[in-house]
Enzyme design. Structure first.
Site, PDB file in Angstrom:
ATOM      1  CB  CYS A 134      -0.981  -0.030   1.163  1.00  0.00           C
ATOM      2  SG  CYS A 134      -2.035   1.430   1.260  1.00  0.00           S
ATOM      3  CD  GLU A 209      -2.547  -1.022  -2.627  1.00  0.00           C
ATOM      4  OE1 GLU A 209      -2.906   0.021  -3.211  1.00  0.00           O
ATOM      5  OE2 GLU A 209      -2.825  -1.265  -1.440  1.00  0.00           O
TER       6      GLU A 209
END
Length: 234
Positions: A134, A209
């Protein structure tokens, strides 16, 4: 070093993130309002769980300096990472508070479940490898857009790009570098099977992601949302 293996293995996914139309749109200065709103709705829910993942690490730590690091990052997510959300909301012309009550989408739900699975493994390296993509990918996105000369004053996403260039800590990728250093320290005492497992957490989080951008760009919610939302009240 193990920390060098992870980005190298994940590079094809990172390149796909760079090429994603949502990310390209940030660089070009335009993303549809519907995509921005969907992103904020889902990221608000995701970060609420991300905070809990960070908190789950603290009981596994042995020194106060590491505890301080994770505690400060919990505070950062709670109090500072709302800034990029406000940027998207301002561009989309919507109140931030109106986007804070969404049901996690299928991909967001999968991502959250994946991270909790890392927690349930009881292995610190798995948890860090699951959460690391992240901050890592966002910092890389900001650096890529800036390197292409698109982080200009006339780009309405400039302050969003600047925020992730700072990587959530002092600057220059401090957060991701610290997490990668922790991964290396943990990896030094682990066998091959444990390292393979940790790498899988990292790679799957990196793909998730990409999936997060994908779901927001195309507003991919639950196909039977009316059934699921209705069931919440039964």
């Amino acid at each position: 070093m193990f920390s060098h293996q992870l980005p190298k293995a994940a590079d094809p996914i990172l390149q796909a993130i760079y090429d994603h139309p949502f990310v390209q749109g940030i660089g070009d200065g335009h993303v549809d309002d519907a995509a921005l709103k969907f992103y904020v709705e889902q990221d608000f829910q995701y970060l609420s769980e991300f905070i809990k993942i960070y908190a789950s690490i603290i009981p596994l730590l042995k020194n106060r300096e590491d505890m301080r690091f994770f505690a400060e990052n919990i505070d950062f997510i709670l109090n500072s990472e709302i800034h990029p959300h406000h940027i998207f909301c301002d561009i989309a012309g919507v109140e931030y508070e109106s986007l804070q009550h969404a049901t996690p989408s299928p991909k967001a739900y999968l991502y959250q479940s994946h991270m909790y699975r890392a927690v349930q493994s009881g292995k610190l390296i798995n948890i860090i490898c699951a959460l690391l993509p992240c901050p890592w990918t966002y910092n890389e996105i900001a650096k890529q857009i800036t390197a292409l000369g698109k982080n200009t004053d006339d780009n309405q996403f400039k302050s969003w790009i600047d925020f992730y260039m700072d990587d959530g800590e002092a600057s220059d990728g401090d957060l991701t570098r610290r997490l990668f250093d922790m991964v290396d320290n943990l990896a030094a005492n682990l066998g091959e099977d444990d390292l393979i497992e940790a790498k899988q957490y990292f790679l799957k989080s990196t793909e998730l992601e990409w999936e997060f951008w994908q779901q927001a760009f195309y507003q991919e919610g639950w196909r039977f949302a009316d059934v699921i939302e209705g069931g919440k009240n039964e």
